[in-house]
Design an enzyme around this catalytic site. Sequence first.
Site, PDB file in Angstrom:
ATOM      1  N   ILE A 172      17.634   1.540  36.683  1.00  0.00           N
ATOM      2  CA  ILE A 172      17.855   2.287  35.440  1.00  0.00           C
ATOM      3  C   ILE A 172      16.522   2.536  34.762  1.00  0.00           C
ATOM      4  O   ILE A 172      15.730   1.605  34.580  1.00  0.00           O
ATOM      5  CB  ILE A 172      18.747   1.473  34.477  1.00  0.00           C
ATOM      6  N   CYS A 173      16.293   3.746  34.374  1.00  0.00           N
ATOM      7  CA  CYS A 173      15.059   4.056  33.643  1.00  0.00           C
ATOM      8  C   CYS A 173      15.365   4.051  32.156  1.00  0.00           C
ATOM      9  O   CYS A 173      15.858   5.025  31.594  1.00  0.00           O
ATOM     10  CB  CYS A 173      14.513   5.411  34.070  1.00  0.00           C
TER      11      CYS A 173
END
Lengths: 349, 161
Positions: free
Chosen positions: B98-99
Amino acid sequence: MTEEEVAMEMEAVEAVYGEECVILDSYPPHLHLHIMPRTAEISSQQFVEAVVSIQAGSKYPDEPPRISLIESKGLDAQRQKHLMDIVQAKASQLSSSLMLVELCEEAVERLTIMNHPDGDCPLCLYPLFPEDGESKQMPFMKLMSCFHCFHCECIIRWWNWIHTQKEADSKSGDTKHMYRETSDQEGNSGSVDKSMGNCPVCRKVFHAVDIEHVLDLVGAQSSQQDSGLVQGEDKDPLLQSDSEKIRREWFEAILRTQEEKGGLVQPKKNISVVPGMYLPPPPPASSSSGQTQEQGEVEPKEAESETNSSSSTNRRGRGRGRGWGHNVNRRKQNSQDPRKPTMQWVQRS
Amino acid sequence: MTSSSSPSRKALSKIACNRLQKELSEWQVNPPTGFKHKVTDNLQKWVIEVIGAPGTLYANETYQLQVDFPEHYPMEAPQVIFIPPAPLHPHIYSNGHICLDILYDSWSPAMTVSSVCISLLSMLSSSPTKQRPTDNDRYVKKCKNGRSPKETRWWFHDDKV
Ligand SMILES: [Zn+2]
Ligand SMILES: [Zn+2]
Protein backbone atom coordinates in the site's frame (compact mmCIF):
# COMPACT_ATOMS: atom_id res chain seq x y z
CA MET A 1 -22.76 35.84 64.74
CA THR A 2 -23.17 39.52 64.02
CA GLU A 3 -23.23 41.17 60.66
CA GLU A 4 -20.12 43.00 61.71
CA GLU A 5 -18.20 39.81 62.28
CA VAL A 6 -19.21 38.55 58.86
CA ALA A 7 -18.10 41.83 57.32
CA MET A 8 -14.72 41.41 58.95
CA GLU A 9 -14.51 37.93 57.55
CA MET A 10 -15.16 39.27 54.07
CA GLU A 11 -12.34 41.73 54.55
CA ALA A 12 -10.08 38.86 55.47
CA VAL A 13 -11.04 37.00 52.30
CA GLU A 14 -10.31 40.07 50.25
CA ALA A 15 -6.98 40.51 51.94
CA VAL A 16 -5.97 36.91 51.27
CA TYR A 17 -7.15 36.61 47.68
CA GLY A 18 -6.89 40.13 46.38
CA GLU A 19 -7.72 40.36 42.72
CA GLU A 20 -8.63 36.71 42.52
CA CYS A 21 -11.67 37.49 44.57
CA VAL A 22 -14.68 39.49 43.39
CA ILE A 23 -17.13 40.53 46.09
CA LEU A 24 -20.63 40.68 44.69
CA ASP A 25 -22.32 41.30 48.02
CA SER A 26 -20.75 41.92 51.36
CA TYR A 27 -23.84 40.89 53.28
CA PRO A 28 -25.01 38.25 53.05
CA PRO A 29 -21.66 37.26 51.60
CA HIS A 30 -21.52 36.47 47.92
CA LEU A 31 -18.21 36.21 46.14
CA HIS A 32 -16.53 34.75 43.11
CA LEU A 33 -13.11 33.27 43.56
CA HIS A 34 -10.71 32.55 40.73
CA ILE A 35 -8.70 29.53 41.78
CA MET A 36 -5.60 28.01 40.30
CA PRO A 37 -3.58 25.06 41.47
CA ARG A 38 -0.80 25.98 43.84
CA THR A 39 1.77 24.84 41.33
CA ALA A 40 0.53 27.19 38.68
CA GLU A 41 2.94 30.00 39.14
CA ILE A 42 4.71 28.10 36.45
CA SER A 43 2.25 28.07 33.61
CA SER A 44 3.59 24.87 32.16
CA GLN A 45 2.54 23.10 35.29
CA GLN A 46 -0.99 24.30 35.14
CA PHE A 47 -3.60 22.02 33.66
CA VAL A 48 -6.76 23.24 35.39
CA GLU A 49 -8.36 26.36 36.79
CA ALA A 50 -11.80 27.45 37.94
CA VAL A 51 -14.02 30.27 39.13
CA VAL A 52 -16.09 29.30 42.13
CA SER A 53 -19.08 31.15 43.52
CA ILE A 54 -19.71 31.15 47.26
CA GLN A 55 -23.09 32.58 48.13
CA ALA A 56 -24.41 32.74 51.68
CA GLY A 57 -27.88 33.55 52.94
CA SER A 58 -28.91 35.75 55.81
CA LYS A 59 -28.64 32.80 58.19
CA TYR A 60 -24.94 32.39 57.48
CA PRO A 61 -22.98 30.82 59.08
CA ASP A 62 -25.62 28.66 60.73
CA GLU A 63 -26.68 27.73 57.25
CA PRO A 64 -23.72 26.95 55.03
CA PRO A 65 -23.30 28.98 51.84
CA ARG A 66 -24.06 27.54 48.43
CA ILE A 67 -21.06 26.59 46.36
CA SER A 68 -21.23 26.57 42.59
CA LEU A 69 -18.90 26.56 39.66
CA ILE A 70 -18.98 29.61 37.39
CA GLU A 71 -16.39 28.38 34.94
CA SER A 72 -13.50 25.99 34.70
CA LYS A 73 -10.71 24.82 32.45
CA GLY A 74 -9.35 21.33 32.09
CA LEU A 75 -12.02 19.75 34.25
CA ASP A 76 -14.59 17.47 32.75
CA ALA A 77 -18.11 17.31 34.15
CA GLN A 78 -17.24 14.59 36.57
CA ARG A 79 -14.33 16.41 38.09
CA GLN A 80 -16.29 19.66 38.20
CA LYS A 81 -19.00 17.98 40.22
CA HIS A 82 -16.46 16.31 42.42
CA LEU A 83 -14.81 19.64 43.22
CA MET A 84 -18.13 21.24 44.08
CA ASP A 85 -19.29 18.30 46.18
CA ILE A 86 -16.16 18.35 48.26
CA VAL A 87 -16.26 22.05 48.97
CA GLN A 88 -19.96 21.91 49.71
CA ALA A 89 -19.39 19.05 52.13
CA LYS A 90 -16.71 21.08 53.83
CA ALA A 91 -19.20 23.93 54.20
CA SER A 92 -21.75 21.70 55.90
CA GLN A 93 -19.10 20.33 58.18
CA LEU A 94 -18.07 23.83 59.27
CA SER A 95 -21.53 25.27 59.67
CA SER A 96 -22.11 27.75 62.49
CA SER A 97 -18.54 29.02 62.35
CA LEU A 98 -17.16 31.62 59.98
CA MET A 99 -15.76 29.56 57.15
CA LEU A 100 -15.21 31.61 54.01
CA VAL A 101 -11.44 31.61 54.05
CA GLU A 102 -11.39 27.95 54.89
CA LEU A 103 -13.73 27.15 52.04
CA CYS A 104 -11.59 29.09 49.61
CA GLU A 105 -8.56 27.21 50.84
CA GLU A 106 -10.32 23.91 50.47
CA ALA A 107 -11.22 24.75 46.88
CA VAL A 108 -7.63 25.65 46.04
CA GLU A 109 -6.37 22.55 47.81
CA ARG A 110 -8.70 20.27 45.89
CA LEU A 111 -7.98 21.93 42.61
CA THR A 112 -4.29 21.46 43.24
CA ILE A 113 -4.83 17.75 43.68
CA MET A 114 -6.76 17.74 40.42
CA ASN A 115 -4.03 19.54 38.54
CA HIS A 116 -3.41 17.01 35.83
CA PRO A 117 -4.65 16.54 32.30
CA ASP A 118 -7.33 14.03 31.46
CA GLY A 119 -6.72 11.24 29.08
CA ASP A 120 -3.98 8.92 27.99
CA CYS A 121 -0.37 9.38 27.07
CA PRO A 122 -0.41 9.30 23.27
CA LEU A 123 2.71 7.16 23.20
CA CYS A 124 1.98 4.29 25.57
CA LEU A 125 -1.81 4.80 25.68
CA TYR A 126 -1.90 4.45 29.45
CA PRO A 127 -3.52 7.23 31.48
CA LEU A 128 -1.34 10.20 32.26
CA PHE A 129 -2.97 10.26 35.61
CA PRO A 130 -4.36 6.91 36.69
CA GLU A 131 -7.53 7.44 38.68
CA ASP A 132 -7.82 3.90 39.88
CA GLY A 133 -5.34 4.49 42.66
CA GLU A 134 -3.59 1.25 41.83
CA SER A 135 -1.56 2.00 38.77
CA LYS A 136 1.73 3.67 39.33
CA GLN A 137 1.81 7.39 38.74
CA MET A 138 4.50 8.27 36.26
CA PRO A 139 5.74 11.83 35.90
CA PHE A 140 4.42 13.56 32.81
CA MET A 141 5.14 16.76 31.01
CA LYS A 142 3.54 19.13 28.60
CA LEU A 143 5.04 20.48 25.41
CA MET A 144 4.76 24.21 25.73
CA SER A 145 4.46 24.67 21.99
CA CYS A 146 1.25 22.71 21.63
CA PHE A 147 0.21 21.65 25.15
CA HIS A 148 0.21 17.97 24.30
CA CYS A 149 1.11 15.91 27.33
CA PHE A 150 3.23 12.79 27.59
CA HIS A 151 4.83 10.67 30.23
CA CYS A 152 8.38 11.92 30.66
CA GLU A 153 9.73 8.45 30.04
CA CYS A 154 7.72 8.04 26.90
CA ILE A 155 8.72 11.32 25.30
CA ILE A 156 12.36 10.77 26.18
CA ARG A 157 12.33 7.31 24.73
CA TRP A 158 10.83 8.66 21.56
CA TRP A 159 13.22 11.62 21.41
CA ASN A 160 16.19 9.35 21.77
CA TRP A 161 14.80 7.03 19.16
CA ILE A 162 14.40 9.65 16.47
CA HIS A 163 17.84 10.99 17.13
CA THR A 164 19.43 7.58 17.01
CA GLN A 165 17.60 6.91 13.79
CA LYS A 166 18.74 10.20 12.43
CA GLU A 167 22.34 9.39 13.12
CA ALA A 168 22.02 5.99 11.55
CA ASP A 169 20.46 7.58 8.52
CA SER A 170 23.04 10.24 8.12
CA LYS A 171 25.74 7.60 8.35
CA SER A 172 24.09 5.63 5.61
CA GLY A 173 23.79 8.78 3.55
CA ASP A 174 20.07 8.66 3.59
CA THR A 175 18.50 11.99 4.35
CA LYS A 176 15.48 11.42 6.44
CA HIS A 177 12.58 13.74 6.81
CA MET A 178 11.86 14.13 10.44
CA TYR A 179 10.84 17.72 10.22
CA ARG A 180 8.28 18.03 7.58
CA GLU A 181 7.07 21.37 8.68
CA THR A 182 10.47 22.85 8.24
CA SER A 183 11.44 21.44 4.90
CA ASP A 184 12.87 24.82 4.04
CA GLN A 185 15.49 24.22 6.68
CA GLU A 186 16.56 20.86 5.49
CA GLY A 187 19.42 22.35 3.59
CA ASN A 188 21.31 23.09 6.76
CA SER A 189 20.60 19.86 8.53
CA GLY A 190 22.79 18.43 11.25
CA SER A 191 22.97 20.91 14.06
CA VAL A 192 19.48 22.19 13.44
CA ASP A 193 17.95 18.75 13.31
CA LYS A 194 19.58 17.63 16.51
CA SER A 195 17.82 20.19 18.60
CA MET A 196 14.38 19.88 17.12
CA GLY A 197 11.56 17.44 16.93
CA ASN A 198 7.94 17.24 15.89
CA CYS A 199 5.23 16.60 18.40
CA PRO A 200 4.16 12.99 17.86
CA VAL A 201 0.54 14.05 18.01
CA CYS A 202 0.26 17.25 16.01
CA ARG A 203 3.73 17.40 14.42
CA LYS A 204 4.22 20.92 15.59
CA VAL A 205 7.91 21.66 15.75
CA PHE A 206 9.41 21.99 19.17
CA HIS A 207 12.95 22.61 20.25
CA ALA A 208 15.23 20.66 22.49
CA VAL A 209 14.85 23.34 25.15
CA ASP A 210 11.19 22.42 25.42
CA ILE A 211 12.08 19.03 26.79
CA GLU A 212 15.55 19.79 28.05
CA HIS A 213 14.39 19.68 31.62
CA VAL A 214 13.16 16.17 31.08
CA LEU A 215 16.26 15.15 29.18
CA ASP A 216 18.48 16.48 31.93
CA LEU A 217 16.90 14.07 34.33
CA VAL A 218 18.23 11.12 32.46
CA GLY A 219 21.67 12.57 32.79
CA ALA A 220 24.16 11.32 30.30
CA GLN A 221 21.53 9.66 28.23
CA SER A 222 22.72 11.02 24.94
CA SER A 223 26.00 9.20 25.19
CA GLN A 224 24.31 5.99 26.18
CA GLN A 225 21.43 5.93 23.84
CA ASP A 226 23.27 5.07 20.69
CA SER A 227 24.09 1.71 22.07
CA GLY A 228 21.48 1.47 24.75
CA LEU A 229 18.02 2.24 23.55
CA VAL A 230 18.05 0.53 20.25
CA GLN A 231 18.79 -2.90 21.59
CA GLY A 232 15.88 -3.32 23.87
CA GLU A 233 15.49 -7.09 23.86
CA ASP A 234 13.11 -7.94 26.59
CA LYS A 235 13.77 -5.18 29.00
CA ASP A 236 13.56 -1.49 28.71
CA PRO A 237 17.12 -0.17 28.75
CA LEU A 238 15.93 3.21 29.88
CA LEU A 239 14.52 1.70 33.00
CA GLN A 240 17.61 -0.35 33.58
CA SER A 241 20.21 2.31 33.10
CA ASP A 242 22.10 3.98 35.88
CA SER A 243 20.87 7.35 34.83
CA GLU A 244 17.35 6.13 35.21
CA LYS A 245 18.11 5.03 38.74
CA ILE A 246 19.50 8.45 39.47
CA ARG A 247 16.44 10.01 37.96
CA ARG A 248 14.20 7.93 40.15
CA GLU A 249 16.13 8.93 43.20
CA TRP A 250 15.61 12.52 42.25
CA PHE A 251 11.93 12.01 41.94
CA GLU A 252 11.78 10.38 45.31
CA ALA A 253 13.65 13.30 46.79
CA ILE A 254 11.17 15.68 45.24
CA LEU A 255 8.32 13.62 46.50
CA ARG A 256 9.69 13.84 50.02
CA THR A 257 10.03 17.57 49.62
CA GLN A 258 6.41 17.73 48.63
CA GLU A 259 5.43 15.75 51.65
CA GLU A 260 7.35 18.05 53.93
CA LYS A 261 5.58 20.98 52.40
CA GLY A 262 2.22 19.42 52.76
CA GLY A 263 1.58 18.83 49.11
CA LEU A 264 3.03 21.90 47.58
CA VAL A 265 5.20 21.27 44.61
CA GLN A 266 7.79 23.78 45.57
CA PRO A 267 11.07 22.10 44.99
CA LYS A 268 14.26 23.22 46.52
CA LYS A 269 16.45 25.05 44.14
CA ASN A 270 18.99 22.34 43.59
CA ILE A 271 16.49 19.68 42.73
CA SER A 272 15.54 19.31 39.15
CA VAL A 273 11.92 20.01 38.89
CA VAL A 274 11.32 22.49 36.21
CA PRO A 275 8.63 24.04 34.10
CA GLY A 276 6.69 21.62 32.05
CA MET A 277 7.03 18.70 34.34
CA TYR A 278 4.46 17.34 36.63
CA LEU A 279 5.28 15.24 39.60
CA PRO A 280 2.83 13.07 41.41
CA PRO A 281 1.35 14.66 44.48
CA PRO A 282 2.31 13.07 47.76
CA PRO A 283 -0.10 10.82 49.52
CA PRO A 284 -2.37 12.46 52.06
CA ALA A 285 -0.98 12.87 55.51
CA SER A 286 -2.66 9.74 56.81
CA SER A 287 -0.69 7.51 54.51
CA SER A 288 3.00 7.14 54.93
CA SER A 289 3.67 4.44 52.42
CA GLY A 290 4.48 6.81 49.61
CA GLN A 291 2.93 4.33 47.22
CA THR A 292 -0.74 5.01 47.28
CA GLN A 293 -1.87 8.37 46.18
CA GLU A 294 -4.94 10.48 46.51
CA GLN A 295 -6.54 8.38 49.13
CA GLY A 296 -8.64 11.27 50.18
CA GLU A 297 -9.96 11.73 46.76
CA VAL A 298 -12.06 8.81 45.84
CA GLU A 299 -12.75 9.73 42.34
CA PRO A 300 -14.54 7.35 40.07
CA LYS A 301 -12.62 6.37 36.99
CA GLU A 302 -13.29 8.91 34.38
CA ALA A 303 -15.15 7.98 31.29
CA GLU A 304 -13.50 8.28 27.92
CA SER A 305 -11.94 11.63 28.08
CA GLU A 306 -12.78 14.15 25.48
CA THR A 307 -10.62 16.95 26.63
CA ASN A 308 -7.40 15.30 25.66
CA SER A 309 -8.48 13.10 22.85
CA SER A 310 -5.14 13.39 21.26
CA SER A 311 -4.60 9.78 20.52
CA SER A 312 -6.93 8.85 17.77
CA THR A 313 -9.89 10.94 16.90
CA ASN A 314 -7.96 14.01 15.95
CA ARG A 315 -6.12 12.17 13.34
CA ARG A 316 -8.98 10.62 11.54
CA GLY A 317 -8.64 10.91 7.86
CA ARG A 318 -5.27 12.47 8.14
CA GLY A 319 -2.72 11.37 5.65
CA ARG A 320 -5.18 9.57 3.57
CA GLY A 321 -4.32 8.56 0.09
CA ARG A 322 -1.49 10.85 -0.53
CA GLY A 323 0.16 9.87 -3.69
CA TRP A 324 1.96 6.90 -4.99
CA GLY A 325 5.05 5.86 -6.74
CA HIS A 326 8.08 4.16 -5.36
CA ASN A 327 11.71 3.66 -5.66
CA VAL A 328 12.63 0.15 -4.85
CA ASN A 329 16.27 0.75 -4.02
CA ARG A 330 15.52 2.62 -0.91
CA ARG A 331 18.78 2.34 0.92
CA LYS A 332 21.01 2.48 -2.06
CA GLN A 333 19.70 5.61 -3.56
CA ASN A 334 19.50 9.05 -2.14
CA SER A 335 19.21 11.12 -5.22
CA GLN A 336 15.82 12.54 -4.40
CA ASP A 337 15.57 16.20 -3.75
CA PRO A 338 14.77 16.40 -0.07
CA ARG A 339 13.04 19.68 -0.63
CA LYS A 340 10.60 18.12 -2.95
CA PRO A 341 7.28 19.52 -1.84
CA THR A 342 5.85 16.06 -2.05
CA MET A 343 7.37 15.17 1.28
CA GLN A 344 5.68 17.95 3.05
CA TRP A 345 2.96 17.30 5.47
CA VAL A 346 -0.17 18.63 3.92
CA GLN A 347 -3.41 18.14 5.68
CA ARG A 348 -6.26 17.34 3.43
CA SER A 349 -9.50 18.98 4.18
CA MET B 1 19.40 -4.62 3.87
CA THR B 2 18.21 -8.19 3.78
CA SER B 3 14.67 -8.92 2.89
CA SER B 4 12.15 -11.53 3.73
CA SER B 5 8.45 -11.85 3.26
CA SER B 6 7.81 -10.96 6.84
CA PRO B 7 9.50 -8.07 8.58
CA SER B 8 12.16 -8.53 11.18
CA ARG B 9 11.30 -11.60 13.18
CA LYS B 10 12.72 -10.12 16.31
CA ALA B 11 10.37 -10.45 19.21
CA LEU B 12 8.47 -7.44 20.43
CA SER B 13 10.15 -5.34 23.08
CA LYS B 14 8.40 -5.11 26.39
CA ILE B 15 7.24 -1.61 25.57
CA ALA B 16 5.85 -2.76 22.25
CA CYS B 17 4.09 -5.62 23.97
CA ASN B 18 2.43 -3.38 26.54
CA ARG B 19 1.38 -0.92 23.96
CA LEU B 20 -0.10 -3.61 21.68
CA GLN B 21 -1.99 -5.22 24.50
CA LYS B 22 -3.45 -1.85 25.28
CA GLU B 23 -4.38 -1.26 21.65
CA LEU B 24 -5.95 -4.66 21.40
CA SER B 25 -8.08 -4.23 24.47
CA GLU B 26 -9.22 -0.82 23.30
CA TRP B 27 -9.97 -2.26 19.90
CA GLN B 28 -12.13 -4.92 21.50
CA VAL B 29 -14.18 -2.27 23.25
CA ASN B 30 -14.32 0.15 20.38
CA PRO B 31 -13.24 -1.25 16.99
CA PRO B 32 -13.05 1.14 14.04
CA THR B 33 -16.16 0.93 11.89
CA GLY B 34 -15.77 -1.52 9.04
CA PHE B 35 -12.96 -3.56 10.60
CA LYS B 36 -12.80 -6.88 12.37
CA HIS B 37 -9.77 -8.19 14.15
CA LYS B 38 -9.35 -11.90 13.59
CA VAL B 39 -8.51 -13.36 16.91
CA THR B 40 -5.22 -15.21 17.15
CA ASP B 41 -2.78 -15.63 19.95
CA ASN B 42 -0.12 -13.79 18.01
CA LEU B 43 0.21 -10.25 19.27
CA GLN B 44 2.90 -9.48 16.72
CA LYS B 45 0.83 -10.24 13.66
CA TRP B 46 -2.74 -9.06 13.36
CA VAL B 47 -5.07 -10.08 10.59
CA ILE B 48 -7.88 -7.61 10.13
CA GLU B 49 -10.91 -7.88 7.94
CA VAL B 50 -11.90 -4.73 6.06
CA ILE B 51 -15.36 -4.20 4.67
CA GLY B 52 -15.72 -1.59 1.96
CA ALA B 53 -17.80 1.35 3.13
CA PRO B 54 -21.38 1.60 1.88
CA GLY B 55 -21.82 3.97 -1.03
CA THR B 56 -18.23 3.59 -2.26
CA LEU B 57 -16.70 1.56 -5.08
CA TYR B 58 -15.80 -1.12 -2.56
CA ALA B 59 -19.15 -1.44 -0.82
CA ASN B 60 -19.74 -4.92 0.56
CA GLU B 61 -16.36 -6.18 -0.58
CA THR B 62 -14.23 -7.82 2.05
CA TYR B 63 -10.45 -7.73 2.19
CA GLN B 64 -7.84 -8.85 4.63
CA LEU B 65 -5.11 -6.73 6.08
CA GLN B 66 -2.01 -8.16 7.63
CA VAL B 67 -0.29 -6.01 10.20
CA ASP B 68 3.18 -7.04 11.39
CA PHE B 69 4.71 -5.20 14.29
CA PRO B 70 8.43 -4.56 14.56
CA GLU B 71 10.44 -5.00 17.72
CA HIS B 72 10.32 -1.29 18.50
CA TYR B 73 6.73 -0.53 17.71
CA PRO B 74 5.40 2.17 17.99
CA MET B 75 8.66 3.99 17.36
CA GLU B 76 8.84 2.04 14.14
CA ALA B 77 5.80 1.80 11.91
CA PRO B 78 4.01 -1.49 11.58
CA GLN B 79 4.11 -3.22 8.22
CA VAL B 80 0.63 -3.10 6.77
CA ILE B 81 -0.29 -5.00 3.61
CA PHE B 82 -3.37 -6.46 2.05
CA ILE B 83 -3.36 -10.21 1.81
CA PRO B 84 -4.00 -10.81 -1.91
CA PRO B 85 -6.41 -10.46 -3.54
CA ALA B 86 -5.93 -6.79 -2.71
CA PRO B 87 -8.54 -4.20 -3.60
CA LEU B 88 -8.18 -2.59 -7.01
CA HIS B 89 -6.99 0.87 -6.16
CA PRO B 90 -4.53 3.33 -7.72
CA HIS B 91 -2.35 3.16 -4.59
CA ILE B 92 -2.55 -0.53 -3.86
CA TYR B 93 -0.32 -2.97 -5.70
CA SER B 94 -1.49 -6.43 -6.63
CA ASN B 95 0.94 -7.95 -4.12
CA GLY B 96 -0.91 -6.09 -1.38
CA HIS B 97 1.60 -3.31 -0.79
CA ILE B 98 0.00 0.00 0.00
CA CYS B 99 1.34 3.41 -0.89
CA LEU B 100 0.22 5.53 2.01
CA ASP B 101 2.61 7.97 3.62
CA ILE B 102 1.62 7.33 7.22
CA LEU B 103 2.79 3.74 6.88
CA TYR B 104 6.29 4.89 6.07
CA ASP B 105 7.94 8.28 6.37
CA SER B 106 4.96 9.98 7.96
CA TRP B 107 4.43 7.41 10.66
CA SER B 108 4.17 8.80 14.16
CA PRO B 109 4.22 6.75 17.36
CA ALA B 110 1.03 8.48 18.42
CA MET B 111 -0.78 6.63 15.65
CA THR B 112 -2.47 3.35 16.35
CA VAL B 113 -3.63 0.35 14.36
CA SER B 114 -7.06 1.80 14.71
CA SER B 115 -6.12 5.22 13.32
CA VAL B 116 -4.22 3.54 10.46
CA CYS B 117 -7.31 1.50 9.63
CA ILE B 118 -9.42 4.64 9.52
CA SER B 119 -6.94 6.28 7.15
CA LEU B 120 -6.91 3.20 4.95
CA LEU B 121 -10.66 3.04 4.72
CA SER B 122 -10.75 6.70 3.89
CA MET B 123 -8.19 6.12 1.15
CA LEU B 124 -10.33 3.31 -0.27
CA SER B 125 -13.51 5.29 0.02
CA SER B 126 -12.18 8.30 -1.83
CA SER B 127 -10.99 6.32 -4.83
CA PRO B 128 -12.58 7.51 -8.06
CA THR B 129 -11.64 4.43 -10.01
CA LYS B 130 -10.86 0.78 -9.52
CA GLN B 131 -7.49 0.30 -11.07
CA ARG B 132 -3.96 -0.74 -10.24
CA PRO B 133 -1.09 1.73 -9.98
CA THR B 134 0.39 2.36 -13.42
CA ASP B 135 3.70 0.80 -12.45
CA ASN B 136 2.12 -2.21 -10.80
CA ASP B 137 3.80 -4.94 -12.84
CA ARG B 138 7.24 -3.44 -12.59
CA TYR B 139 6.96 -2.94 -8.87
CA VAL B 140 5.50 -6.34 -8.10
CA LYS B 141 8.27 -8.00 -10.09
CA LYS B 142 10.88 -6.17 -8.09
CA CYS B 143 9.28 -7.41 -4.91
CA LYS B 144 9.41 -11.04 -6.04
CA ASN B 145 12.17 -11.82 -3.57
CA GLY B 146 9.72 -11.01 -0.82
CA ARG B 147 10.84 -7.54 0.08
CA SER B 148 8.83 -5.62 2.60
CA PRO B 149 7.04 -2.46 1.51
CA LYS B 150 8.88 -0.72 4.31
CA GLU B 151 12.05 -1.12 2.28
CA THR B 152 10.55 0.68 -0.63
CA ARG B 153 11.38 4.29 -1.06
CA TRP B 154 7.93 5.62 -1.58
CA TRP B 155 7.12 8.85 -3.27
CA PHE B 156 4.02 10.64 -2.27
CA HIS B 157 3.67 13.09 -5.08
CA ASP B 158 0.11 12.82 -6.05
CA ASP B 159 -2.66 14.24 -4.00
CA LYS B 160 -5.60 13.48 -6.17
CA VAL B 161 -6.84 10.31 -4.55
ZN1 LIG C 1 3.27 7.19 28.24
ZN1 LIG D 1 1.35 18.55 19.85
